[in-house]
Design a protein around this motif. Structure first.
Motif, PDB file in Angstrom:
ATOM      1  N   GLU A 166     -40.793 -54.024  -0.226  1.00  0.00           N
ATOM      2  CA  GLU A 166     -40.480 -54.930   0.806  1.00  0.00           C
ATOM      3  C   GLU A 166     -39.054 -55.353   0.729  1.00  0.00           C
ATOM      4  N   ALA A 167     -38.616 -55.708  -0.667  1.00  0.00           N
ATOM      5  CA  ALA A 167     -37.517 -56.207  -0.975  1.00  0.00           C
ATOM      6  C   ALA A 167     -36.395 -54.820  -0.841  1.00  0.00           C
ATOM      7  N   ASP A 168     -36.881 -54.019  -1.240  1.00  0.00           N
ATOM      8  CA  ASP A 168     -35.994 -52.698  -1.051  1.00  0.00           C
ATOM      9  C   ASP A 168     -35.716 -52.389   0.635  1.00  0.00           C
ATOM     10  N   ALA A 169     -36.719 -52.784   1.454  1.00  0.00           N
ATOM     11  CA  ALA A 169     -36.429 -52.464   2.770  1.00  0.00           C
ATOM     12  C   ALA A 169     -35.511 -53.478   3.369  1.00  0.00           C
ATOM     13  N   LEU A 185     -31.956 -52.930   2.286  1.00  0.00           N
ATOM     14  CA  LEU A 185     -31.411 -51.474   3.091  1.00  0.00           C
ATOM     15  C   LEU A 185     -31.173 -52.058   4.706  1.00  0.00           C
ATOM     16  N   ALA A 186     -31.689 -53.194   5.092  1.00  0.00           N
ATOM     17  CA  ALA A 186     -31.673 -53.583   6.466  1.00  0.00           C
ATOM     18  C   ALA A 186     -30.456 -54.401   6.641  1.00  0.00           C
ATOM     19  N   LYS A 228     -26.166 -54.008   8.275  1.00  0.00           N
ATOM     20  CA  LYS A 228     -25.695 -54.889   9.104  1.00  0.00           C
ATOM     21  C   LYS A 228     -24.341 -55.589   8.671  1.00  0.00           C
ATOM     22  N   GLN A 229     -23.725 -54.651   7.635  1.00  0.00           N
ATOM     23  CA  GLN A 229     -22.376 -55.335   7.030  1.00  0.00           C
ATOM     24  C   GLN A 229     -21.261 -55.224   7.887  1.00  0.00           C
TER      25      GLN A 229
END
Length: 60
Positions: A20-23, A26-27, A31-32
């Motif tokens: 969940e933390a990896d997802a 990545l999300a 949004k950078q």
């Protein structure tokens, strides 16, 4: 609950949390461009506030 069962459940939950933390990471990276615009905007606001505020009085 048997200790081995408890340990196995703990490991499964830890793996789920890492996934969940990896997802989420990545999300957030996707949004950078928005984050860069936000940071630039706040920097411009800060510079504007510094220019608009009166400077320290000079002692003679």
């Amino acid at each position: 609950m048997h200790s081995e069962t408890h340990l196995a459940l703990h490991r499964l939950r830890a793996a789920d949390l890492r996934a969940e933390a990896d997802a989420h990471r990545l999300a957030a990276q996707a949004k950078q461009p928005h984050a860069i615009r936000t940071r630039l905007g706040w920097t411009l606001v800060e510079v504007g506030l510094r220019l608009a505020s009166p400077g320290p009085a000079l002692a003679h």
